[in-house]
Design a protein around this motif. Structure first.
Motif, short mmCIF file in Angstrom:
data_model
loop_
_atom_site.label_atom_id
_atom_site.label_comp_id
_atom_site.label_asym_id
_atom_site.label_seq_id
_atom_site.Cartn_x
_atom_site.Cartn_y
_atom_site.Cartn_z
N GLU A 19 0.82 -1.22 0.00
CA GLU A 19 0.00 0.00 0.00
C GLU A 19 0.85 1.27 0.00
O GLU A 19 0.52 2.23 -0.69
CB GLU A 19 -0.94 0.01 1.20
CG GLU A 19 -1.88 1.18 1.19
CD GLU A 19 -2.97 1.09 2.22
OE1 GLU A 19 -3.58 2.13 2.51
OE2 GLU A 19 -3.23 -0.01 2.75
N ILE A 20 1.92 1.30 0.78
CA ILE A 20 2.72 2.53 0.84
C ILE A 20 3.98 2.44 -0.01
O ILE A 20 4.81 3.34 0.01
CB ILE A 20 3.06 2.94 2.29
CG1 ILE A 20 4.02 1.97 2.95
CG2 ILE A 20 1.80 3.11 3.11
CD1 ILE A 20 4.52 2.47 4.30
N GLN A 21 4.09 1.37 -0.78
CA GLN A 21 5.17 1.19 -1.75
C GLN A 21 6.56 1.27 -1.12
O GLN A 21 7.44 1.99 -1.59
CB GLN A 21 5.02 2.18 -2.91
CG GLN A 21 3.71 1.99 -3.63
CD GLN A 21 3.49 3.01 -4.72
OE1 GLN A 21 4.13 4.05 -4.76
NE2 GLN A 21 2.57 2.71 -5.61
N LYS A 22 6.72 0.52 -0.04
CA LYS A 22 8.01 0.37 0.64
C LYS A 22 8.23 -1.11 0.86
O LYS A 22 7.28 -1.85 1.13
CB LYS A 22 8.01 1.07 2.01
CG LYS A 22 7.64 2.52 2.00
CD LYS A 22 8.81 3.37 1.62
CE LYS A 22 8.40 4.84 1.72
NZ LYS A 22 9.23 5.69 0.95
N PRO A 23 9.45 -1.59 0.78
CA PRO A 23 9.70 -3.01 1.03
C PRO A 23 9.33 -3.39 2.47
O PRO A 23 9.57 -2.62 3.40
CB PRO A 23 11.21 -3.16 0.81
CG PRO A 23 11.60 -1.96 0.00
CD PRO A 23 10.65 -0.87 0.37
N THR A 38 11.17 8.37 9.04
CA THR A 38 10.92 9.78 8.72
C THR A 38 9.45 10.09 9.02
O THR A 38 8.62 9.18 9.13
CB THR A 38 11.20 10.06 7.25
OG1 THR A 38 10.28 9.29 6.45
CG2 THR A 38 12.64 9.73 6.86
N MET A 39 9.14 11.35 9.11
CA MET A 39 7.76 11.76 9.36
C MET A 39 6.87 11.34 8.20
O MET A 39 5.72 10.93 8.41
CB MET A 39 7.70 13.27 9.59
CG MET A 39 6.36 13.75 10.05
SD MET A 39 5.98 12.98 11.64
CE MET A 39 4.23 13.16 11.67
N SER A 40 7.36 11.39 6.98
CA SER A 40 6.53 10.99 5.84
C SER A 40 6.22 9.50 5.89
O SER A 40 5.11 9.09 5.55
CB SER A 40 7.20 11.37 4.52
OG SER A 40 8.42 10.69 4.36
N ASN A 41 7.18 8.69 6.33
CA ASN A 41 6.92 7.26 6.46
C ASN A 41 5.94 6.97 7.58
O ASN A 41 5.02 6.15 7.43
CB ASN A 41 8.22 6.48 6.69
CG ASN A 41 9.03 6.36 5.43
OD1 ASN A 41 8.51 6.41 4.32
ND2 ASN A 41 10.33 6.22 5.58
N SER A 43 3.65 8.98 8.69
CA SER A 43 2.34 9.46 8.22
C SER A 43 1.69 8.45 7.30
O SER A 43 0.48 8.21 7.38
CB SER A 43 2.50 10.80 7.50
OG SER A 43 2.93 11.78 8.39
N ALA A 44 2.47 7.86 6.41
CA ALA A 44 1.94 6.85 5.48
C ALA A 44 1.45 5.62 6.24
O ALA A 44 0.39 5.07 5.92
CB ALA A 44 3.01 6.46 4.46
N VAL A 45 2.19 5.20 7.25
CA VAL A 45 1.79 4.05 8.06
C VAL A 45 0.49 4.36 8.80
O VAL A 45 -0.45 3.57 8.78
CB VAL A 45 2.91 3.65 9.05
CG1 VAL A 45 2.41 2.62 10.05
CG2 VAL A 45 4.13 3.11 8.30
N PHE A 46 0.42 5.52 9.43
CA PHE A 46 -0.81 5.90 10.15
C PHE A 46 -1.99 5.99 9.20
O PHE A 46 -3.09 5.56 9.54
CB PHE A 46 -0.63 7.21 10.90
CG PHE A 46 0.02 7.06 12.24
CD1 PHE A 46 -0.50 6.21 13.20
CD2 PHE A 46 1.14 7.78 12.56
CE1 PHE A 46 0.09 6.06 14.44
CE2 PHE A 46 1.75 7.65 13.80
CZ PHE A 46 1.23 6.79 14.74
#
Length: 64
Positions: A19-23, A38-41, A43-46
């Motif tokens: 979903e967030i396009q991270k391994p 990072t804050m962007s990561n 935020s994507a998880v939340f």
């Protein structure tokens, strides 16, 4: 570590990774005791967890 447990209990690392396009391995490291996301990561998880649980988060400032 609480966020890691929440991911495991809701969306799962594989689905979250897609979903967030991270391994998935990177997500495991990021949410480990020594992780430093990072804050962007974060935020994507939340955002992914909020969608999975169908919840909304509202912020209320005291005294406003």
């Amino acid at each position: 570590l609480i966020l890691r447990d929440l991911v495991n209990a809701t969306v799962g690392f594989e689905a979250l990774a897609e979903e967030i396009q991270k391994p998935a391995k990177r997500l495991h490291r990021m949410l480990s005791r020594s992780g430093n996301p990072t804050m962007s990561n974060i935020s994507a998880v939340f955002a992914a967890i909020k969608r999975a649980l169908r919840v909304e988060v509202h912020i209320r400032i005291a005294g406003a």
